[in-house]
Write a protein that holds these residues in place. Structure first.
Motif, PDB file in Angstrom:
ATOM      1  N   LEU A 171       0.832  -1.207   0.000  1.00  0.00           N
ATOM      2  CA  LEU A 171       0.000   0.000   0.000  1.00  0.00           C
ATOM      3  C   LEU A 171       0.869   1.262   0.000  1.00  0.00           C
ATOM      4  O   LEU A 171       0.592   2.228  -0.730  1.00  0.00           O
ATOM      5  N   ALA A 172       1.921   1.258   0.806  1.00  0.00           N
ATOM      6  CA  ALA A 172       2.798   2.428   0.871  1.00  0.00           C
ATOM      7  C   ALA A 172       3.503   2.665  -0.455  1.00  0.00           C
ATOM      8  O   ALA A 172       3.642   3.808  -0.908  1.00  0.00           O
ATOM      9  N   ASP A 173       3.954   1.586  -1.095  1.00  0.00           N
ATOM     10  CA  ASP A 173       4.678   1.725  -2.356  1.00  0.00           C
ATOM     11  C   ASP A 173       3.801   2.297  -3.461  1.00  0.00           C
ATOM     12  O   ASP A 173       4.328   2.771  -4.482  1.00  0.00           O
ATOM     13  N   HIS A 174       2.489   2.277  -3.258  1.00  0.00           N
ATOM     14  CA  HIS A 174       1.577   2.815  -4.266  1.00  0.00           C
ATOM     15  C   HIS A 174       0.784   4.000  -3.733  1.00  0.00           C
ATOM     16  O   HIS A 174      -0.263   4.361  -4.280  1.00  0.00           O
ATOM     17  N   GLY A 175       1.313   4.618  -2.652  1.00  0.00           N
ATOM     18  CA  GLY A 175       0.767   5.870  -2.178  1.00  0.00           C
ATOM     19  C   GLY A 175      -0.595   5.799  -1.530  1.00  0.00           C
ATOM     20  O   GLY A 175      -1.296   6.813  -1.453  1.00  0.00           O
ATOM     21  N   GLU A 176      -0.982   4.636  -1.025  1.00  0.00           N
ATOM     22  CA  GLU A 176      -2.287   4.502  -0.370  1.00  0.00           C
ATOM     23  C   GLU A 176      -2.195   5.042   1.055  1.00  0.00           C
ATOM     24  O   GLU A 176      -1.394   4.576   1.866  1.00  0.00           O
ATOM     25  N   ALA A 177      -3.049   6.019   1.376  1.00  0.00           N
ATOM     26  CA  ALA A 177      -2.961   6.723   2.654  1.00  0.00           C
ATOM     27  C   ALA A 177      -3.160   5.809   3.851  1.00  0.00           C
ATOM     28  O   ALA A 177      -2.677   6.104   4.952  1.00  0.00           O
ATOM     29  N   GLU A 178      -3.858   4.701   3.663  1.00  0.00           N
ATOM     30  CA  GLU A 178      -4.104   3.790   4.776  1.00  0.00           C
ATOM     31  C   GLU A 178      -2.812   3.233   5.368  1.00  0.00           C
ATOM     32  O   GLU A 178      -2.784   2.781   6.519  1.00  0.00           O
ATOM     33  N   ALA A 179      -1.736   3.248   4.594  1.00  0.00           N
ATOM     34  CA  ALA A 179      -0.468   2.696   5.080  1.00  0.00           C
ATOM     35  C   ALA A 179       0.265   3.646   6.022  1.00  0.00           C
ATOM     36  O   ALA A 179       1.097   3.210   6.830  1.00  0.00           O
ATOM     37  N   LEU A 180      -0.015   4.941   5.948  1.00  0.00           N
ATOM     38  CA  LEU A 180       0.792   5.918   6.667  1.00  0.00           C
ATOM     39  C   LEU A 180       0.804   5.724   8.184  1.00  0.00           C
ATOM     40  O   LEU A 180       1.888   5.691   8.792  1.00  0.00           O
ATOM     41  N   PRO A 181      -0.347   5.581   8.867  1.00  0.00           N
ATOM     42  CA  PRO A 181      -0.280   5.382  10.331  1.00  0.00           C
ATOM     43  C   PRO A 181       0.531   4.148  10.719  1.00  0.00           C
ATOM     44  O   PRO A 181       1.244   4.162  11.730  1.00  0.00           O
ATOM     45  N   CYS A 182       0.440   3.099   9.906  1.00  0.00           N
ATOM     46  CA  CYS A 182       1.202   1.875  10.199  1.00  0.00           C
ATOM     47  C   CYS A 182       2.696   2.108  10.058  1.00  0.00           C
ATOM     48  O   CYS A 182       3.496   1.604  10.859  1.00  0.00           O
ATOM     49  N   LEU A 183       3.090   2.874   9.059  1.00  0.00           N
ATOM     50  CA  LEU A 183       4.512   3.162   8.876  1.00  0.00           C
ATOM     51  C   LEU A 183       5.053   4.016  10.014  1.00  0.00           C
ATOM     52  O   LEU A 183       6.174   3.800  10.490  1.00  0.00           O
ATOM     53  N   VAL A 184       4.285   5.005  10.450  1.00  0.00           N
ATOM     54  CA  VAL A 184       4.714   5.851  11.570  1.00  0.00           C
ATOM     55  C   VAL A 184       4.901   5.003  12.819  1.00  0.00           C
ATOM     56  O   VAL A 184       5.891   5.146  13.552  1.00  0.00           O
ATOM     57  N   ARG A 185       3.956   4.096  13.085  1.00  0.00           N
ATOM     58  CA  ARG A 185       4.088   3.207  14.259  1.00  0.00           C
ATOM     59  C   ARG A 185       5.290   2.287  14.109  1.00  0.00           C
ATOM     60  O   ARG A 185       6.002   2.030  15.080  1.00  0.00           O
ATOM     61  N   ARG A 186       5.489   1.790  12.899  1.00  0.00           N
ATOM     62  CA  ARG A 186       6.613   0.873  12.688  1.00  0.00           C
ATOM     63  C   ARG A 186       7.934   1.564  12.983  1.00  0.00           C
ATOM     64  O   ARG A 186       8.815   0.995  13.650  1.00  0.00           O
ATOM     65  N   LEU A 187       8.102   2.792  12.502  1.00  0.00           N
ATOM     66  CA  LEU A 187       9.345   3.513  12.757  1.00  0.00           C
ATOM     67  C   LEU A 187       9.534   3.751  14.254  1.00  0.00           C
ATOM     68  O   LEU A 187      10.639   3.592  14.791  1.00  0.00           O
ATOM     69  N   ALA A 188       8.464   4.111  14.948  1.00  0.00           N
ATOM     70  CA  ALA A 188       8.549   4.324  16.397  1.00  0.00           C
ATOM     71  C   ALA A 188       8.907   3.028  17.113  1.00  0.00           C
ATOM     72  O   ALA A 188       9.735   3.026  18.045  1.00  0.00           O
ATOM     73  N   ASP A 189       8.323   1.926  16.693  1.00  0.00           N
ATOM     74  CA  ASP A 189       8.636   0.626  17.305  1.00  0.00           C
ATOM     75  C   ASP A 189      10.094   0.250  17.043  1.00  0.00           C
ATOM     76  O   ASP A 189      10.770  -0.301  17.925  1.00  0.00           O
ATOM     77  N   GLN A 190      10.573   0.517  15.824  1.00  0.00           N
ATOM     78  CA  GLN A 190      11.971   0.216  15.510  1.00  0.00           C
ATOM     79  C   GLN A 190      12.913   1.025  16.398  1.00  0.00           C
ATOM     80  O   GLN A 190      13.937   0.517  16.859  1.00  0.00           O
ATOM     81  N   TRP A 191      12.553   2.269  16.657  1.00  0.00           N
ATOM     82  CA  TRP A 191      13.396   3.078  17.532  1.00  0.00           C
ATOM     83  C   TRP A 191      13.381   2.558  18.962  1.00  0.00           C
ATOM     84  O   TRP A 191      14.412   2.539  19.638  1.00  0.00           O
ATOM     85  N   GLU A 192      12.231   2.118  19.438  1.00  0.00           N
ATOM     86  CA  GLU A 192      12.120   1.631  20.815  1.00  0.00           C
ATOM     87  C   GLU A 192      13.082   0.486  21.077  1.00  0.00           C
ATOM     88  O   GLU A 192      13.639   0.371  22.172  1.00  0.00           O
ATOM     89  N   VAL A 193      13.270  -0.381  20.085  1.00  0.00           N
ATOM     90  CA  VAL A 193      14.171  -1.529  20.273  1.00  0.00           C
ATOM     91  C   VAL A 193      15.559  -1.251  19.692  1.00  0.00           C
ATOM     92  O   VAL A 193      16.398  -2.140  19.653  1.00  0.00           O
TER      93      VAL A 193
END
Length: 406
Positions: free
Chosen positions: A267-289
């Motif tokens: 979804l992100a690779d094709h610009g679908e807005a539904e992916a954005l909140p998931c990507l933001v959470r993923r980056l935050a989770d990656q930083w936490e660990v």
């Protein structure tokens, strides 16, 4: 990073930590206090502070040895160490020689004549140096090559020296090249098939024109052990392009982590807005660990959403400042430029001294027109150590400044 005992990164804002990470700011501060920086520069050659083998350090460290006017002698002495230590020294000394250091050049040639790792050193200088710097060592090579357990691979300098080489091994066949697309899809749909058989079928299918019949089978491709997808799956899905997007909405909502992650990425690779909140959470989770390897991909996907991804900016900045995996640093800077370009003049200027070629190229393209930048561009343009692409980009940007001045 090397597995030597007790290797811990120093804080990211101290000179030692900056140099370990290959940050441009580390090089700038080192030039301001060469005596304080010298032990950390030598340590960066003696021990491998890269997080991953694709991270770049050799040019960064060689330039510091030269610009701080440090002696190459400790680096030459490192040639006598184990093979990995020798290779780190070789890569620095090759560049110092190109920049005019007779000690570096002679040290490498002496090691080829008498040193333990002579063959690897000779292959390396043959790849980096002008031929007339090493082709006179043919007699030395022919005299020493008999001590090797097996012939070398077919490359320079052995070809030029007329020394016998071994053949490259034949590429193993997986036995599926002759299968039709329909037969491969049938193998993939068979619930009794092994992970290995399905991975081989996926790999073969991924090298052919995309087939939409693969889409409904995607949820079947989780490995039986480990809870991860079969390795060739992503490439096969990427070849489907936008045709995978409708199904990806369902994958993104799946309870299986690997499938949900794949769905979000499509979804992100094709610009679908539904992916954005998931990507933001993923980056935050990656930083936490403190996940140092992988957030660069997340950053690249966030960049596609521009200012809409503003909530990710604080984490992107932390990663740019602190991540020791230097090859991902340009990803964070490019994402910041796409999402919130304000206040990046300093980051782009610092990048002109960065260890990563991609980061220096970004700096050349985007650093502000100030005297410090003009001076650095001139230095990069003329530096015999620098990569040709970087020198050309610096020359082009410097020429643009001259046109503006006229």
């Amino acid at each position: 990073m090397s597995d030597e005992d007790e290797m811990f990164y120093a804080p990211h804002d101290r000179l030692e930590g900056l140099l370990q990470r290959g940050r441009g700011l580390g090089a700038v501060r080192a030039l301001q206090d060469p005596a304080a920086a010298a032990p950390f520069v030598y340590d960066g050659i003696r021990r491998d502070w890269r997080w991953d083998g694709i991270d770049e350090r050799s040019l960064y460290l060689a330039r510091l040895v030269r610009d701080l006017e440090l002696s190459p002698t400790p680096v030459v002495e490192q040639l006598a160490g184990d093979e990995d230590a020798c290779l780190r020294a070789v890569r620095v000394l090759e560049l110092l020689a190109l920049s005019g250091s007779a000690e570096a050049r002679d040290g490498l040639r002496d090691h080829i004549r008498e040193g333990e790792h002579w063959a690897g050193v000779l292959e390396s200088v043959a790849d980096r140096w002008p031929a007339d710097w090493w082709e006179d060592l043919g007699e030395v090579a022919r005299a020493r090559i008999g001590g090797r357990a097996e012939p070398p691979w077919p490359r320079e300098p052995w070809i030029r020296f007329g020394i016998g080489t071994r053949d490259f091994p034949a590429r193993p066949r997986r036995g599926l090249e002759d299968h039709s697309d329909e037969e491969l899809l049938s193998l993939l749909a068979d619930v009794r098939g092994s992970d290995r058989a399905k991975a081989d079928a996926l790999r073969e299918l991924a090298g052919r024109p995309a087939r939409e019949e693969l889409i409904p089978l995607v949820p079947l491709f989780g490995a039986s052990v480990g809870g991860r997808p079969l390795a060739p799956l992503r490439r096969a899905v990427e070849r489907l392009g936008a045709r995978a997007v409708p199904a990806a909405f369902g994958w993104a909502a799946d309870d299986r982590e690997w499938l949900a992650e794949l769905g979000v990425d499509v979804l992100a690779d094709h610009g679908e807005a539904e992916a954005l909140p998931c990507l933001v959470r993923r980056l935050a989770d990656q930083w936490e660990v403190r996940a140092w390897c992988g957030p660069g991909l997340t950053a690249r996907r966030l960049a596609r959403f521009g200012p809409a991804a503003a909530s990710a900016v604080p984490v992107l900045r932390r990663y740019w400042l602190r991540n020791p995996h230097s090859s991902e640093r340009p990803d964070y800077l490019e994402a910041l430029a796409a999402v919130d370009p304000s206040g990046l003049d300093h980051a782009h200027t610092e990048s002109l001294w960065d260890c990563e070629q991609t980061a220096r190229t970004l700096g050349i393209a985007h650093a502000p027109d100030i005297p410090e930048v003009r001076e650095r561009l001139a230095a990069l343009r003329e530096d015999p150590m620098e990569e040709p692409e970087v020198r050309a980009a610096a020359a082009q940007r410097a020429q643009g400044f001259q046109v503006q001045a006229v």
